[in-house]
Write an enzyme that holds these catalytic residues in place. Structure first.
Site, PDB file in Angstrom:
ATOM      1  N   TYR A   1       0.855  -1.189   0.000  1.00  0.00           N
ATOM      2  CA  TYR A   1       0.000   0.000   0.000  1.00  0.00           C
ATOM      3  C   TYR A   1       0.893   1.242   0.000  1.00  0.00           C
ATOM      4  O   TYR A   1       1.865   1.324   0.738  1.00  0.00           O
ATOM      5  CB  TYR A   1      -0.891  -0.007   1.245  1.00  0.00           C
ATOM      6  CG  TYR A   1      -1.699   1.264   1.447  1.00  0.00           C
ATOM      7  CD1 TYR A   1      -2.908   1.454   0.793  1.00  0.00           C
ATOM      8  CD2 TYR A   1      -1.239   2.271   2.297  1.00  0.00           C
ATOM      9  CE1 TYR A   1      -3.638   2.609   0.977  1.00  0.00           C
ATOM     10  CE2 TYR A   1      -1.968   3.431   2.487  1.00  0.00           C
ATOM     11  CZ  TYR A   1      -3.167   3.595   1.828  1.00  0.00           C
ATOM     12  OH  TYR A   1      -3.885   4.748   2.000  1.00  0.00           O
ATOM     13  N   HIS A   2       0.525   2.234  -0.819  1.00  0.00           N
ATOM     14  CA  HIS A   2       1.337   3.439  -0.995  1.00  0.00           C
ATOM     15  C   HIS A   2       0.814   4.567  -0.113  1.00  0.00           C
ATOM     16  O   HIS A   2      -0.285   5.073  -0.311  1.00  0.00           O
ATOM     17  CB  HIS A   2       1.297   3.872  -2.465  1.00  0.00           C
ATOM     18  CG  HIS A   2       2.438   4.747  -2.873  1.00  0.00           C
ATOM     19  ND1 HIS A   2       2.749   5.930  -2.225  1.00  0.00           N
ATOM     20  CD2 HIS A   2       3.359   4.604  -3.874  1.00  0.00           C
ATOM     21  CE1 HIS A   2       3.789   6.483  -2.819  1.00  0.00           C
ATOM     22  NE2 HIS A   2       4.188   5.698  -3.806  1.00  0.00           N
ATOM     23  N   GLY A   3       1.608   4.973   0.880  1.00  0.00           N
ATOM     24  CA  GLY A   3       1.235   6.100   1.718  1.00  0.00           C
ATOM     25  C   GLY A   3       1.435   7.425   1.006  1.00  0.00           C
ATOM     26  O   GLY A   3       1.949   7.476  -0.121  1.00  0.00           O
TER      27      GLY A   3
ATOM     28  N   GLU B   1      -2.817   6.420  -5.485  1.00  0.00           N
ATOM     29  CA  GLU B   1      -3.129   5.981  -4.126  1.00  0.00           C
ATOM     30  C   GLU B   1      -2.503   6.915  -3.094  1.00  0.00           C
ATOM     31  O   GLU B   1      -3.107   7.233  -2.064  1.00  0.00           O
ATOM     32  CB  GLU B   1      -2.605   4.557  -3.925  1.00  0.00           C
ATOM     33  CG  GLU B   1      -3.151   3.849  -2.706  1.00  0.00           C
ATOM     34  CD  GLU B   1      -2.863   2.358  -2.784  1.00  0.00           C
ATOM     35  OE1 GLU B   1      -3.743   1.619  -3.279  1.00  0.00           O
ATOM     36  OE2 GLU B   1      -1.760   1.936  -2.396  1.00  0.00           O
TER      37      GLU B   1
END
Length: 299
Positions: free
Chosen positions: A89-91, A162
């Site tokens: 998951y890309h912050g 994202e």
């Protein structure tokens, strides 16, 4: 005047840590250039000749990770000995991913190649740093070549979209991206899901506005600046690998990686969304994330 001064000070505080990270990144590249010139290095940036300076860089970022975010890495034993694709998951700022790369190199002396968005390669003055840290374009050919050379390759299917438009709900924004699954099938390698707890509480984006979304979709450039940099607790979890199955289709593999959103069972299949569901409070809460720095019982 006092109100104005306090307002400006508050704004600077929320942007100063992200800007400091950018400063450290460029400083790292400058130090690499000095190291290259002093040692007259002309070797491939991915060669072992650079391991000494890689260790220095990794040590710096690992110290920063420990001090600022109390960083923890769990599940390294789930990484295959050979090649594989890490999906994460890309912050808002992938600083957690930089922490992961640093600790992986320090613990295992292992370099994980990172697929980056095209705009990253257009940033001035970072060519050597990108080469030494193993940042590659996301083309099918580049990924297959890296996997066939025995490397781990990491990718965030949500990418910049994202980073910009997901929020404390931790919604995956993968769209119709299936390229990583096709590459895994062609290279016959496992996919390993990965997620960092509280990454959205550390750094956030302003709420989505239609104008900024349209601007990104038309230019593919991140115009919205991140803010935050609070010293919340970061824990990166590496899930169990989804093994290569010669009978599985690309669509079925993508479905396995992006599993049902709110699945909390300890026996859930390894998937990015399952890791989020298991390890993250939804919606994310900055205050709770700060308090977790003092929670010694949670692992």
């Amino acid at each position: 005047v006092i109100i104005g001064t306090l307002t400006i000070s508050a704004i600077l505080v929320f942007f100063i840590v992200p800007l400091t990270i950018v400063f450290f990144i460029y400083l790292t590249n400058i130090l690499l250039l000095i190291y290259q010139r002093n040692n007259e290095l002309k070797a491939d940036p991915l060669s072992d000749v650079w391991n000494r300076v890689r260790k220095t860089i990794a040590t710096f970022w690992d110290i920063y990770a420990r001090i600022w975010h109390g960083y923890e890495l769990h599940g390294v034993e789930n990484l295959p000995e050979g090649p594989g694709i890490l999906v994460y998951y890309h912050g808002a700022i992938p600083i957690d991913y930089l922490y992961f790369l640093s600790r992986l190199f320090l613990w295992k002396k292992r370099l994980c190649l990172s697929v980056a968005d095209h705009f990253v390669f257009r940033l001035p003055g970072l060519k050597l740093l990108l080469g030494v840290t193993g940042v590659i374009p996301g083309t099918r050919e580049d990924c297959l070549a890296a996997l066939r050379s025995g490397y781990l390759v990491s990718i965030s299917p949500g990418g910049v979209r994202e980073a910009l438009f997901s929020d404390e709900s931790y919604q995956l924004m993968w769209g119709n991206r299936k390229g990583f699954a096709q590459v895994a099938l062609e290279a016959k390698v496992p996919i390993i899901p990965m997620y960092t707890q509280n990454v959205r509480e550390g750094y956030r984006m302003f709420k989505e506005r239609r104008f900024f979304r349209q601007l990104y979709e038309s230019t593919r450039l991140p115009f919205t600046p991140p803010y935050g940099g609070l010293p919340v607790k970061f824990r990166t979890y590496i899930g169990k690998p989804i093994p290569y199955d010669p009978n599985i289709t690309t669509e079925e593999l993508v479905e396995k990686v992006c599993k049902v959103k709110f699945l909390f069972s300890f026996q859930t299949k390894t998937a990015v969304q399952a890791l989020i569901s298991k390890h993250q409070t939804i919606p994310g809460n900055i205050w709770k994330a700060l308090l977790e720095r003092f929670d010694k019982r949670r692992k």
